[in-house]
Design a protein around this motif. Structure first.
Motif, PDB file in Angstrom:
ATOM      1  N   UNK A   1      41.892 -52.089   9.425  1.00 62.18           N
ATOM      2  CA  UNK A   1      42.905 -53.273   9.679  1.00 62.18           C
ATOM      3  C   UNK A   1      43.994 -52.894   8.898  1.00 62.18           C
ATOM      4  N   UNK A   2      44.095 -52.015   7.780  1.00 57.99           N
ATOM      5  CA  UNK A   2      45.096 -51.572   7.137  1.00 57.99           C
ATOM      6  C   UNK A   2      45.697 -50.465   7.826  1.00 57.99           C
ATOM      7  N   UNK A   3      45.024 -49.906   8.818  1.00 60.19           N
ATOM      8  CA  UNK A   3      45.571 -48.782   9.937  1.00 60.19           C
ATOM      9  C   UNK A   3      46.001 -49.400  11.095  1.00 60.19           C
ATOM     10  N   UNK A   4      46.110 -50.803  11.513  1.00 57.36           N
ATOM     11  CA  UNK A   4      46.604 -51.096  12.621  1.00 57.36           C
ATOM     12  C   UNK A   4      45.501 -51.497  13.548  1.00 57.36           C
ATOM     13  N   UNK A   5      44.234 -50.991  13.195  1.00 59.02           N
ATOM     14  CA  UNK A   5      43.336 -51.501  14.051  1.00 59.02           C
ATOM     15  C   UNK A   5      42.354 -52.779  13.723  1.00 59.02           C
ATOM     16  N   UNK A   6      42.708 -53.668  14.360  1.00 60.16           N
ATOM     17  CA  UNK A   6      41.982 -54.980  13.958  1.00 60.16           C
ATOM     18  C   UNK A   6      40.950 -55.151  15.153  1.00 60.16           C
ATOM     19  N   UNK A   7      40.422 -56.461  14.915  1.00 58.71           N
ATOM     20  CA  UNK A   7      39.373 -56.844  15.994  1.00 58.71           C
ATOM     21  C   UNK A   7      39.574 -56.758  17.281  1.00 58.71           C
ATOM     22  N   UNK A   8      40.617 -56.996  17.485  1.00 60.29           N
ATOM     23  CA  UNK A   8      41.279 -57.075  19.045  1.00 60.29           C
ATOM     24  C   UNK A   8      41.080 -55.574  19.594  1.00 60.29           C
ATOM     25  N   UNK A   9      41.749 -54.809  18.650  1.00 61.47           N
ATOM     26  CA  UNK A   9      41.832 -53.335  19.043  1.00 61.47           C
ATOM     27  C   UNK A   9      40.481 -52.628  19.635  1.00 61.47           C
ATOM     28  N   UNK A  10      39.462 -53.118  18.606  1.00 64.48           N
ATOM     29  CA  UNK A  10      38.195 -52.792  18.792  1.00 64.48           C
ATOM     30  C   UNK A  10      37.585 -53.148  20.167  1.00 64.48           C
ATOM     31  N   UNK A  11      38.114 -54.558  20.365  1.00 63.82           N
ATOM     32  CA  UNK A  11      37.278 -55.161  21.536  1.00 63.82           C
ATOM     33  C   UNK A  11      38.205 -54.597  22.851  1.00 63.82           C
ATOM     34  N   UNK A  12      39.238 -54.053  22.620  1.00 62.04           N
ATOM     35  CA  UNK A  12      40.080 -53.234  23.892  1.00 62.04           C
ATOM     36  C   UNK A  12      39.266 -52.066  24.029  1.00 62.04           C
ATOM     37  N   UNK A  13      38.923 -51.361  22.973  1.00 59.59           N
ATOM     38  CA  UNK A  13      37.986 -49.997  23.315  1.00 59.59           C
ATOM     39  C   UNK A  13      36.798 -50.381  23.902  1.00 59.59           C
ATOM     40  N   UNK A  14      36.070 -51.502  23.394  1.00 62.37           N
ATOM     41  CA  UNK A  14      34.816 -51.651  24.129  1.00 62.37           C
ATOM     42  C   UNK A  14      34.952 -52.119  25.555  1.00 62.37           C
ATOM     43  N   UNK A  15      35.838 -53.008  25.852  1.00 61.54           N
ATOM     44  CA  UNK A  15      36.329 -53.198  27.185  1.00 61.54           C
ATOM     45  C   UNK A  15      36.604 -52.007  28.218  1.00 61.54           C
ATOM     46  N   UNK A  16      37.342 -51.048  27.513  1.00 59.30           N
ATOM     47  CA  UNK A  16      37.697 -49.781  28.212  1.00 59.30           C
ATOM     48  C   UNK A  16      36.653 -48.948  28.328  1.00 59.30           C
TER      49      UNK A  16
END
Length: 235
Positions: free
Chosen positions: A133-148
């Protein structure tokens, strides 16, 4: 379509033309007329099937794959870079080599291998969710990777489905050609003897059309087709 089928297709069109120009001659022979009618229906059916075969659904699937691949690469590298930076800052020597990821590594991998690399990064992100989270990767970013990852995996199945469809069309074409062979060899060629004396011009035109082949293809394939005649047709 193979070379031999292309040559037969050319022959079919020539025979059809000869039949259409001499329809009044065989109109009084019901059995011959029935065979001609069946042949007239087969020729366009073969043409349509070959058209569908040439229409490449694989090209469309490949074009879509390019978009999903780009998304996969971008999302994977974004998360991997954050993991790598976190590993540097926290001096995490275990995470550091696992998080090392570049776009070229993904693009140069085969489809399935790229998925494995992306899933490894997704797994790491799950292990270090709070720190990321401190590096700009939140839960939404992880979800986007999973969707990709999911979208790319589904897209990989596209070409296989297209190839399966092409195999089905190829089998259909072979069956249609076999029916045309039977009509010509076993029925129409045989009955042409009825017109050999009474209508020699029709007889000659018909068998000239039957003998049309692609000579270039014949040399390339060393084809040994027999010359059709009223005594017996070609395969």
């Amino acid at each position: 379509m193979n070379i031999k089928q292309t040559a037969k297709q050319n022959m079919h069109r020539a025979v059809l033309l000869a039949l259409e120009e001499n329809a009044s001659i065989y109109a009084s022979v019901p059995a011959f007329q029935n065979a001609v009618d069946e042949f007239k229906a087969l020729v366009p059916a073969i043409d349509e099937s070959t058209r569908l075969q040439l229409k490449s659904t694989i090209e469309a699937a490949t074009a879509e794959k390019t978009d999903t691949e780009t998304t996969l690469v971008n999302e994977t590298v974004k998360v991997a870079n954050a993991l790598y930076a976190m590993a540097i800052v926290t001096d995490n020597e275990t995470l550091l080599p696992k998080a090392r990821m570049t776009k070229s590594m993904l693009y140069n991998s085969s489809g399935r291998s790229a998925l494995v690399l992306a899933r490894n990064i997704l797994s790491l992100a799950g292990d270090y969710t709070e720190g990321l989270a401190d590096y700009g990767i939140d839960a939404d970013a992880i979800t986007q990777l999973e969707q990709a990852i999911n979208a790319y995996e589904q897209q990989l199945a596209g070409p296989r489905a297209a190839i399966s469809g092409r195999k089905s069309i190829t089998a259909q074409i072979a069956a249609l050609f076999a029916k045309a062979d039977t009509l010509l060899n076993d029925r129409m060629d045989k009955m042409m003897s009825l017109f050999k004396t009474s209508h020699p011009d029709f007889y000659s035109v018909y068998f000239n059309a039957r003998n049309i082949i692609n000579t270039t293809a014949r040399k390339q394939k060393n084809d040994t087709e027999e010359t059709p005649s009223e005594e017996g047709g070609s395969d």
